[in-house]
Design a protein around this motif. Structure first.
Motif, PDB file in Angstrom:
ATOM      1  N   PHE A 106       0.837  -1.190   0.000  1.00  0.00           N
ATOM      2  CA  PHE A 106       0.000   0.000   0.000  1.00  0.00           C
ATOM      3  C   PHE A 106       0.875   1.244   0.000  1.00  0.00           C
ATOM      4  O   PHE A 106       1.999   1.210   0.489  1.00  0.00           O
ATOM      5  CB  PHE A 106      -0.872   0.078   1.266  1.00  0.00           C
ATOM      6  N   PHE A 107       0.347   2.356  -0.537  1.00  0.00           N
ATOM      7  CA  PHE A 107       0.897   3.648  -0.131  1.00  0.00           C
ATOM      8  C   PHE A 107       0.161   4.038   1.143  1.00  0.00           C
ATOM      9  O   PHE A 107      -1.007   3.684   1.357  1.00  0.00           O
ATOM     10  CB  PHE A 107       0.732   4.718  -1.222  1.00  0.00           C
ATOM     11  N   THR A 108       0.844   4.755   2.021  1.00  0.00           N
ATOM     12  CA  THR A 108       0.220   5.298   3.231  1.00  0.00           C
ATOM     13  C   THR A 108       0.644   6.760   3.337  1.00  0.00           C
ATOM     14  O   THR A 108       1.822   7.059   3.521  1.00  0.00           O
ATOM     15  CB  THR A 108       0.654   4.534   4.494  1.00  0.00           C
ATOM     16  N   TYR A 109      -0.318   7.644   3.190  1.00  0.00           N
ATOM     17  CA  TYR A 109      -0.075   9.075   3.312  1.00  0.00           C
ATOM     18  C   TYR A 109      -0.900   9.615   4.484  1.00  0.00           C
ATOM     19  O   TYR A 109      -2.041   9.181   4.706  1.00  0.00           O
ATOM     20  CB  TYR A 109      -0.483   9.832   2.047  1.00  0.00           C
ATOM     21  N   GLN A 110      -0.327  10.569   5.187  1.00  0.00           N
ATOM     22  CA  GLN A 110      -1.095  11.300   6.194  1.00  0.00           C
ATOM     23  C   GLN A 110      -1.231  12.757   5.759  1.00  0.00           C
ATOM     24  O   GLN A 110      -0.253  13.380   5.342  1.00  0.00           O
ATOM     25  CB  GLN A 110      -0.410  11.241   7.560  1.00  0.00           C
ATOM     26  N   VAL A 111      -2.447  13.278   5.869  1.00  0.00           N
ATOM     27  CA  VAL A 111      -2.708  14.698   5.695  1.00  0.00           C
ATOM     28  C   VAL A 111      -3.124  15.206   7.068  1.00  0.00           C
ATOM     29  O   VAL A 111      -4.181  14.824   7.591  1.00  0.00           O
ATOM     30  CB  VAL A 111      -3.807  14.956   4.647  1.00  0.00           C
ATOM     31  N   GLN A 112      -2.267  16.024   7.682  1.00  0.00           N
ATOM     32  CA  GLN A 112      -2.442  16.413   9.081  1.00  0.00           C
ATOM     33  C   GLN A 112      -2.328  17.913   9.232  1.00  0.00           C
ATOM     34  O   GLN A 112      -1.670  18.591   8.429  1.00  0.00           O
ATOM     35  CB  GLN A 112      -1.367  15.740   9.950  1.00  0.00           C
ATOM     36  N   GLY A 113      -2.913  18.438  10.322  1.00  0.00           N
ATOM     37  CA  GLY A 113      -2.819  19.861  10.619  1.00  0.00           C
ATOM     38  C   GLY A 113      -4.175  20.536  10.570  1.00  0.00           C
ATOM     39  O   GLY A 113      -5.177  19.956  10.124  1.00  0.00           O
ATOM     40  N   PRO A 114      -4.262  21.789  11.012  1.00  0.00           N
ATOM     41  CA  PRO A 114      -5.559  22.467  11.104  1.00  0.00           C
ATOM     42  C   PRO A 114      -6.281  22.653   9.771  1.00  0.00           C
ATOM     43  O   PRO A 114      -7.507  22.795   9.757  1.00  0.00           O
ATOM     44  CB  PRO A 114      -5.217  23.829  11.748  1.00  0.00           C
ATOM     45  N   ASN A 115      -5.552  22.646   8.656  1.00  0.00           N
ATOM     46  CA  ASN A 115      -6.204  22.796   7.347  1.00  0.00           C
ATOM     47  C   ASN A 115      -6.419  21.464   6.628  1.00  0.00           C
ATOM     48  O   ASN A 115      -6.822  21.451   5.456  1.00  0.00           O
ATOM     49  CB  ASN A 115      -5.372  23.711   6.436  1.00  0.00           C
ATOM     50  N   ALA A 116      -6.151  20.362   7.315  1.00  0.00           N
ATOM     51  CA  ALA A 116      -6.203  19.052   6.656  1.00  0.00           C
ATOM     52  C   ALA A 116      -7.589  18.735   6.116  1.00  0.00           C
ATOM     53  O   ALA A 116      -7.732  18.235   4.989  1.00  0.00           O
ATOM     54  CB  ALA A 116      -5.759  17.968   7.630  1.00  0.00           C
TER      55      ALA A 116
END
Length: 450
Positions: A156-166
């Motif tokens: 798999f690819f595993t990406y995280q999109v994190q932070g107040p604007n995520a």
């Protein structure tokens, strides 16, 4: 010729502790992910002020578990309640030995009626694989190792999109409403024509997402996320800035798995290879015990009480039942004294003695770290993962501490550096052991807006 077993390696070693203290090498991230894309301070600011994209595809393993008995074996091995664990839900699966001591954990997602994916470090996956193989379960499992152990592309690819604007960035990518996904639940969404699992997550203390899908389409997904996030201040998160996030959350990423002692675990040690993770990682820190069992921790010590449920039979249940009524230790954050922390680096400029143990900011790992925490000269806890928190301008660490010392504001002393300033691990420099004043604070050590 068959590989040597972990049990065989332990039998010829002086002791499990000495074998693991001699294991060389710092934790290294895969070359496929940059250490920094801009600089680590800039990237850490983005986790708190805008948003980031982190690539976890290469540094963790993924285990696919499928079959009619998949639910039953995972339920039996996990301390967590599986009541209501339906397709679309996830949990941090906690696994113990029969004495209730921690073996490992992983992010477990139920992606089908009979199919699960667990991601993270490999000790929990090995324990699952062993029990499936030896327990007569109608289940198949495959471990896809991290990139440094695997010549093939990740599963798999595993990406995280994190932070107040995520959340805003994610909503730019999909037509679905993502606000109704509960924490640690996932939804199948379509990004650029590709199906992706979007797990509600939060490594930055804000609403965030962890995305998994076929690795063949990883570059496409990465590019469209970055394009959608351009107006929201998105930054790529290098491995250097990703490292400290777990410390503020109170997640200790490297432990001594409780497998090296006990007749009940012997067959498992015979099943494991000597060159497995369990036989080759390092133990470090000022805490120096002769018995490997002194390094074991329970889920209660780690602050995982809320993930221990007695509504089902699981390995270690009776031992944890006895402990949970009167726990000896719990998890806290230690905030290091600023002057003492700065003094570690100042020691580099003093000629009269060896410098103190030095580490790479914002976080360094050269083993499963264990440092003594004292009160009036007595050991009252063990400090584990440590990091520099850029947003707080403080050095902090996670600590399992005697409950009577767990009140916020309690002052303790952390012993920093290896015993006698020396380690058999060749990557640890000769140094002068020292003491650091620290103050107990809650764990997690951040405002939780997840």
């Amino acid at each position: 010729m068959a590989n040597q077993s972990l049990q065989s390696a332990l039998e010829v070693a002086e002791s499990p502790v000495e074998m693991l203290r001699q294991a060389g090498g710092r934790w290294t991230w895969p070359r496929e992910v940059a250490r920094e894309y801009t600089n680590w301070m800039d990237e850490l600011r983005a986790t708190r002020e805008t948003c980031v994209l982190a690539d976890l595809s290469h540094h963790q393993m993924d285990q696919v578990i499928e079959g009619p008995d998949a639910f039953d074996v995972l339920n039996y091995l996990s301390t967590n309640s599986f009541d209501g664990f339906d397709v679309g839900k996830a949990k941090q699966a906690i696994m113990c030995n029969p004495d209730g001591y921690f073996i490992g954990d992983g992010v477990l997602q139920r992606i089908g009626e009979e199919k699960f994916v667990m991601s993270g470090k490999v000790p929990a996956a090995h324990w699952v694989a062993y029990n499936i193989e030896t327990g007569g379960y109608d289940v198949e499992q495959t471990i896809y190792p991290k990139s440094s152990k695997n010549p093939d592309d990740p599963h798999f690819f595993t990406y995280q999109v994190q932070g107040p604007n995520a959340l805003d960035v994610m909503q730019e990518l999909v037509d679905d409403d993502l606000t109704d996904i509960p924490f640690f639940n996932f939804k199948r969404i379509t990004i650029a024509g590709e199906e992706v699992r979007a797990l509600r997550h939060g490594m930055a203390g804000e609403v965030g997402f962890e995305l998994q899908g076929s690795y063949e389409r990883s570059d496409l997904i990465k590019d469209v996320i970055l394009e959608a996030g351009a107006d929201y201040g998105i930054k790529r998160l290098g491995t250097r800035a990703y490292e400290p996030l777990s410390v503020k959350l109170g997640w200790v990423t490297t432990h001594v798995p409780a497998i090296y002692t006990g007749a009940e675990m012997r067959e498992y040690r015979e099943w494991l290879d000597a060159d497995s993770y369990e036989g080759t990682y390092s133990i470090g820190g000022s805490y120096s015990a002769e018995e490997i069992s002194d390094y074991y921790v329970s889920p209660i010590d780690l602050g995982y009480d809320h993930m221990v449920s007695f509504d089902h039979d699981f390995v270690g249940k009776e031992a944890l039942k006895a402990e949970v009524t009167n726990p000896e230790r719990t998890r806290v954050t230690l905030v290091w004294d600023d002057e003492d922390a700065a003094g570690l680096f100042a020691s580099l400029f003093q000629d009269e003695r060896l410098p103190n143990k030095i580490f790479d900011l914002p976080r360094d790992r050269w083993g499963a770290h264990h440092d003594e925490v004292l009160s009036d000269g007595d050991v009252v806890g063990i400090s584990k993962s440590f990091a520099y928190s850029y947003s707080d301008r403080q050095m902090i660490s996670i600590c399992s501490i005697d409950t009577e010392y767990s009140e916020p504001g309690t002052e303790v002393t952390l012993v920093w550096g290896e015993k006698n300033g020396e380690s058999p691990n060749p990557t640890v420099e000769s140094h002068t052991q020292t003491e650091i004043s620290a103050t107990v604070q809650p764990s997690p050590y951040l405002e939780d807006s997840r």
